[in-house]
Scaffold this active site. Structure first.
Site, PDB file in Angstrom:
ATOM      1  N   SER A   8       0.848  -1.194   0.000  1.00 16.03           N
ATOM      2  CA  SER A   8       0.000   0.000   0.000  1.00 16.03           C
ATOM      3  C   SER A   8       0.876   1.234   0.000  1.00 16.03           C
ATOM      4  CB  SER A   8      -0.892   0.009   1.241  1.00 16.03           C
ATOM      5  OG  SER A   8      -1.519   1.274   1.333  1.00 16.03           O
ATOM      6  N   HIS A  33      -1.250  -1.282  -4.210  1.00 20.34           N
ATOM      7  CA  HIS A  33      -2.521  -0.936  -3.588  1.00 20.34           C
ATOM      8  C   HIS A  33      -2.540   0.585  -3.379  1.00 20.34           C
ATOM      9  CE1 HIS A  33      -6.141  -1.776  -1.187  1.00 20.34           C
ATOM     10  NE2 HIS A  33      -5.709  -0.849  -0.344  1.00 20.34           N
ATOM     11  N   ASP A  35      -4.697   3.766  -1.967  1.00 27.40           N
ATOM     12  CA  ASP A  35      -5.805   4.170  -1.084  1.00 27.40           C
ATOM     13  C   ASP A  35      -6.237   5.599  -1.365  1.00 27.40           C
ATOM     14  OD1 ASP A  35      -6.103   1.869   0.659  1.00 27.40           O
ATOM     15  OD2 ASP A  35      -4.115   2.357   1.434  1.00 27.40           O
ATOM     16  N   MET A  37      -8.756   8.462  -0.133  1.00 30.12           N
ATOM     17  CA  MET A  37      -9.611   8.840   1.009  1.00 30.12           C
ATOM     18  C   MET A  37     -10.085  10.273   0.828  1.00 30.12           C
ATOM     19  SD  MET A  37      -7.213   7.448   4.059  1.00 30.12           S
ATOM     20  CE  MET A  37      -6.590   5.772   4.090  1.00 30.12           C
ATOM     21  N   HIS A  66      -8.393   1.399  -4.116  1.00 23.70           N
ATOM     22  CA  HIS A  66      -9.347   1.222  -3.013  1.00 23.70           C
ATOM     23  C   HIS A  66      -9.971   2.582  -2.726  1.00 23.70           C
ATOM     24  CE1 HIS A  66      -9.754   0.215   1.586  1.00 23.70           C
ATOM     25  NE2 HIS A  66     -10.920   0.349   1.002  1.00 23.70           N
ATOM     26  N   MET A  68     -12.091   4.927  -0.752  1.00 28.64           N
ATOM     27  CA  MET A  68     -12.773   5.200   0.516  1.00 28.64           C
ATOM     28  C   MET A  68     -13.401   6.577   0.398  1.00 28.64           C
ATOM     29  SD  MET A  68      -9.805   3.603   2.928  1.00 28.64           S
ATOM     30  CE  MET A  68      -8.649   3.617   1.577  1.00 28.64           C
ATOM     31  N   MET A 137     -11.862  -5.417   5.102  1.00 26.33           N
ATOM     32  CA  MET A 137     -11.076  -4.505   5.943  1.00 26.33           C
ATOM     33  C   MET A 137     -10.786  -5.192   7.276  1.00 26.33           C
ATOM     34  SD  MET A 137     -10.518  -1.986   4.029  1.00 26.33           S
ATOM     35  CE  MET A 137      -9.498  -1.196   5.272  1.00 26.33           C
ATOM     36  N   ASP A 175      -7.031  -6.191   4.061  1.00 27.02           N
ATOM     37  CA  ASP A 175      -6.448  -4.849   4.068  1.00 27.02           C
ATOM     38  C   ASP A 175      -6.438  -4.255   5.474  1.00 27.02           C
ATOM     39  OD1 ASP A 175      -5.446  -2.415   3.361  1.00 27.02           O
ATOM     40  OD2 ASP A 175      -7.236  -1.730   2.304  1.00 27.02           O
TER      41      ASP A 175
HETATM   42  C1  DX5 Z   1      -6.557   1.692   5.505  1.00 26.93           C
HETATM   43  C2  DX5 Z   1      -6.057   1.424   4.103  1.00 26.93           C
HETATM   44  C3  DX5 Z   1      -4.992   0.391   4.044  1.00 26.93           C
HETATM   45  C4  DX5 Z   1      -3.681   0.825   4.677  1.00 26.93           C
HETATM   46  C5  DX5 Z   1      -2.932  -0.403   5.115  1.00 26.93           C
HETATM   47  O1  DX5 Z   1      -7.655   2.520   5.442  1.00 26.93           O
HETATM   48  O2  DX5 Z   1      -7.118   0.958   3.305  1.00 26.93           O
HETATM   49  O3  DX5 Z   1      -4.755  -0.022   2.712  1.00 26.93           O
HETATM   50  O4  DX5 Z   1      -2.897   1.587   3.790  1.00 26.93           O
HETATM   51  O5  DX5 Z   1      -1.845  -0.014   5.864  1.00 26.93           O
HETATM   52  P1  DX5 Z   1      -1.188  -0.963   6.963  1.00 26.93           P
HETATM   53  O6  DX5 Z   1      -0.749  -2.184   6.236  1.00 26.93           O
HETATM   54  O7  DX5 Z   1      -0.063  -0.141   7.479  1.00 26.93           O
HETATM   55  O8  DX5 Z   1      -2.242  -1.259   7.994  1.00 26.93           O
HETATM   56 ZN    ZN Z   2      -6.654   0.021   1.330  1.00 26.84          ZN
END
Ligand code: DX5
Ligand code: ZN
Length: 223
Positions: A8, A33, A35, A37, A66, A68, A137, A175
């Protein structure tokens, strides 16, 4: 199928993003990956299209996006244009999930649905045949570096049971909080894809951290 590893990039050093992307290119990782947000669906903002364009410029492996964000339909086309291979939307953020999933597939991407830790697996029953991937998650979404939630093991098994007849090729992605101690148990429970942020990017030897997640053995736990 051997499980896949998706570092990620939320945990990468954004001041040295190209270097970190090249490290992943060079490693045995399978996907990036990514993310996204929005500060509304989750209490944090990550990054948007300019950073994604830089990622896409250097990344030589598929981008696993991903989302969010609320109302993801508004942006699906932009994410496919930005180089997405997979797009996962949150079950909790989609009023018309079936339509959103079809939209992602029509644009040529693999479609995933992500579920928060409190969302019952049974709620996926009527979408399971339509998706390529379920992102379970294993932390509450919003931040990297959180503690893994143990009920994930039971949820993986429930999901595998639900999918076994109706979508046997479904990929189960885990994840949040994945590390060298829980990775083997997650794969044994039925996980196909392990996302790892801090476990990879906080490691002294990042490529080795990825290799250990990929080539799991009972000794991995001793790292
Ligand atoms: C959390 C994200 C994850 C995060 C994982 O909201 O969706 O993808 O980056 O990070 P680690 O592996 O550090 O928990
Ligand atoms: Zn993620």
């Amino acid at each position: 199928m051997k499980h896949l590893i998706a570092p990620s990039i939320l945990a990468a050093d954004f001041g040295n993003l190209q270097r970190d992307l090249e490290m992943v290119n060079h490693s045995v990782a399978d996907w990036f990956h990514v993310d996204i947000m929005d500060g509304v669906f989750v209490p944090n903002i990550s990054f948007g299209f300019p950073v994604l364009a830089a990622v896409n410029r250097y990344a030589k492996k598929p981008l696993d996006i991903h989302l969010m964000i609320v109302d993801p339909d508004r942006y699906i086309k932009q994410f496919t244009d930005a180089g997405a291979a997979n797009i996962s939307v949150h079950y909790e953020a989609c009023t018309h999930l079936h339509r959103t999933v079809q939209h992602i597939k029509e644009l040529g991407c693999k479609a995933g649905v992500a579920v928060n830790p409190h969302t019952p697996i049974a709620h996926l029953s009527d979408i399971i045949e339509d998706v390529d991937l379920v992102c379970l998650m294993s932390v509450n979404p919003g931040f990297g570096g959180q503690k893994f939630i143990e009920s994930t093991y039971r949820r993986i098994k429930e999901l595998r049971f639900l999918a076994q007849e109706r979508n046997p090729s479904l990929l189960i992605e885990i994840d949040g909080g994945v590390n060298h101690h829980n990775a083997l148990s997650l794969v044994e429970a039925g996980a196909d894809v392990l996302v790892a942020g801090n476990t990879v990017f906080s490691a002294k030897d990042q490529e080795e951290a990825i290799r250990l997640l990929k080539n799991l053995s009972p000794f991995t736990k001793l790292v």
